[in-house]
Write a protein that holds these residues in place. Structure first.
Motif, PDB file in Angstrom:
ATOM      1  N   GLY A 258       0.815  -1.219   0.000  1.00  0.00           N
ATOM      2  CA  GLY A 258       0.000   0.000   0.000  1.00  0.00           C
ATOM      3  C   GLY A 258       0.845   1.264   0.000  1.00  0.00           C
ATOM      4  N   ILE A 259       1.875   1.274   0.834  1.00  0.00           N
ATOM      5  CA  ILE A 259       2.761   2.447   0.896  1.00  0.00           C
ATOM      6  C   ILE A 259       3.578   2.564  -0.382  1.00  0.00           C
ATOM      7  N   ARG A 260       4.032   1.437  -0.899  1.00  0.00           N
ATOM      8  CA  ARG A 260       4.800   1.434  -2.154  1.00  0.00           C
ATOM      9  C   ARG A 260       3.949   1.990  -3.293  1.00  0.00           C
ATOM     10  N   ALA A 261       2.690   1.580  -3.371  1.00  0.00           N
ATOM     11  CA  ALA A 261       1.792   2.063  -4.431  1.00  0.00           C
ATOM     12  C   ALA A 261       1.509   3.556  -4.268  1.00  0.00           C
ATOM     13  N   ALA A 262       1.280   3.999  -3.042  1.00  0.00           N
ATOM     14  CA  ALA A 262       1.019   5.430  -2.800  1.00  0.00           C
ATOM     15  C   ALA A 262       2.233   6.271  -3.176  1.00  0.00           C
ATOM     16  N   THR A 263       3.421   5.774  -2.854  1.00  0.00           N
ATOM     17  CA  THR A 263       4.646   6.498  -3.198  1.00  0.00           C
ATOM     18  C   THR A 263       4.831   6.532  -4.711  1.00  0.00           C
ATOM     19  N   ALA A 264       4.558   5.429  -5.372  1.00  0.00           N
ATOM     20  CA  ALA A 264       4.659   5.386  -6.835  1.00  0.00           C
ATOM     21  C   ALA A 264       3.703   6.399  -7.466  1.00  0.00           C
ATOM     22  N   GLN A 265       2.495   6.496  -6.931  1.00  0.00           N
ATOM     23  CA  GLN A 265       1.526   7.467  -7.456  1.00  0.00           C
ATOM     24  C   GLN A 265       2.005   8.897  -7.254  1.00  0.00           C
ATOM     25  N   ARG A 266       2.591   9.188  -6.095  1.00  0.00           N
ATOM     26  CA  ARG A 266       3.138  10.531  -5.844  1.00  0.00           C
ATOM     27  C   ARG A 266       4.249  10.858  -6.830  1.00  0.00           C
ATOM     28  N   LEU A 267       5.150   9.895  -7.018  1.00  0.00           N
ATOM     29  CA  LEU A 267       6.259  10.122  -7.944  1.00  0.00           C
ATOM     30  C   LEU A 267       5.763  10.282  -9.380  1.00  0.00           C
ATOM     31  N   LEU A 268       4.756   9.501  -9.757  1.00  0.00           N
ATOM     32  CA  LEU A 268       4.197   9.642 -11.101  1.00  0.00           C
ATOM     33  C   LEU A 268       3.549  11.007 -11.295  1.00  0.00           C
ATOM     34  N   ARG A 269       2.868  11.492 -10.286  1.00  0.00           N
ATOM     35  CA  ARG A 269       2.246  12.818 -10.372  1.00  0.00           C
ATOM     36  C   ARG A 269       3.322  13.894 -10.505  1.00  0.00           C
ATOM     37  N   MET A 270       4.377  13.756  -9.711  1.00  0.00           N
ATOM     38  CA  MET A 270       5.485  14.707  -9.805  1.00  0.00           C
ATOM     39  C   MET A 270       6.129  14.634 -11.186  1.00  0.00           C
ATOM     40  N   LEU A 271       6.325  13.427 -11.699  1.00  0.00           N
ATOM     41  CA  LEU A 271       6.890  13.243 -13.035  1.00  0.00           C
ATOM     42  C   LEU A 271       5.998  13.863 -14.097  1.00  0.00           C
ATOM     43  N   GLN A 272       4.708  13.674 -13.949  1.00  0.00           N
ATOM     44  CA  GLN A 272       3.740  14.240 -14.900  1.00  0.00           C
ATOM     45  C   GLN A 272       3.891  15.765 -14.964  1.00  0.00           C
TER      46      GLN A 272
END
Length: 146
Positions: free
Chosen positions: A105-119
């Motif tokens: 769950g934490i790994r997925a949330a972090t991935a989503q944050r990083l993807l948003r930042m990348l976007q």
């Protein structure tokens, strides 16, 4: 990050240190975001990041760099001073994210944050630049010095 839903293509390049090796036969790919990973239980990890920072173009520190601190679920095995991590974020005006990669769950949330930042960094969000995104993440306490 690759498993997460996204409306754009990403390519991830992993490196243990900078500078990146020269790529004579290929053009170096466009780099939109640099995420420095620091393992909380490894002083060597922090030293690698600190040494690598000298090789990053100063323009990247305008919202295109972040520090990802892993292993935060094992703080009792902590070898890295948290103040050193916070100082990196402060010195380089870059966000610090904390993550426990072993927890889905934490790994997925972090991935989503990083993807948003990348976007944002890649220019896929109209009207929002990496620089303005970075200012949104700035700690409001910094303005309380008056």
């Amino acid at each position: 990050m690759l498993r997460e839903k996204k409306s754009f293509a990403i390519s991830i390049h992993l490196a243990t240190t900078l500078p990146l090796p020269s790529e004579r036969d290929h053009l170096r790919p466009r780099i939109d975001l640099i995420a420095f990973m620091i393992d909380i239980k490894s002083k060597h990890s922090l030293k690698n990041v600190e040494a690598s920072l000298a090789y990053v173009d100063a323009r990247f520190f305008l919202g295109k760099v972040c520090f990802l601190v892993t292993g935060v679920g094992r703080m009792n095995y902590c070898s890295v001073e948290m103040s050193a991590v916070w100082k990196l974020g402060e010195d380089y005006c870059s966000p610090v994210f904390f993550c426990e990669l072993e927890l889905e769950g934490i790994r997925a949330a972090t991935a989503q944050r990083l993807l948003r930042m990348l976007q944002v960094c890649a220019g896929h969000i109209p009207g929002v630049s990496a620089l303005s995104f970075s200012s949104l993440l700035k700690n409001d306490d910094d303005d309380d010095d008056d």
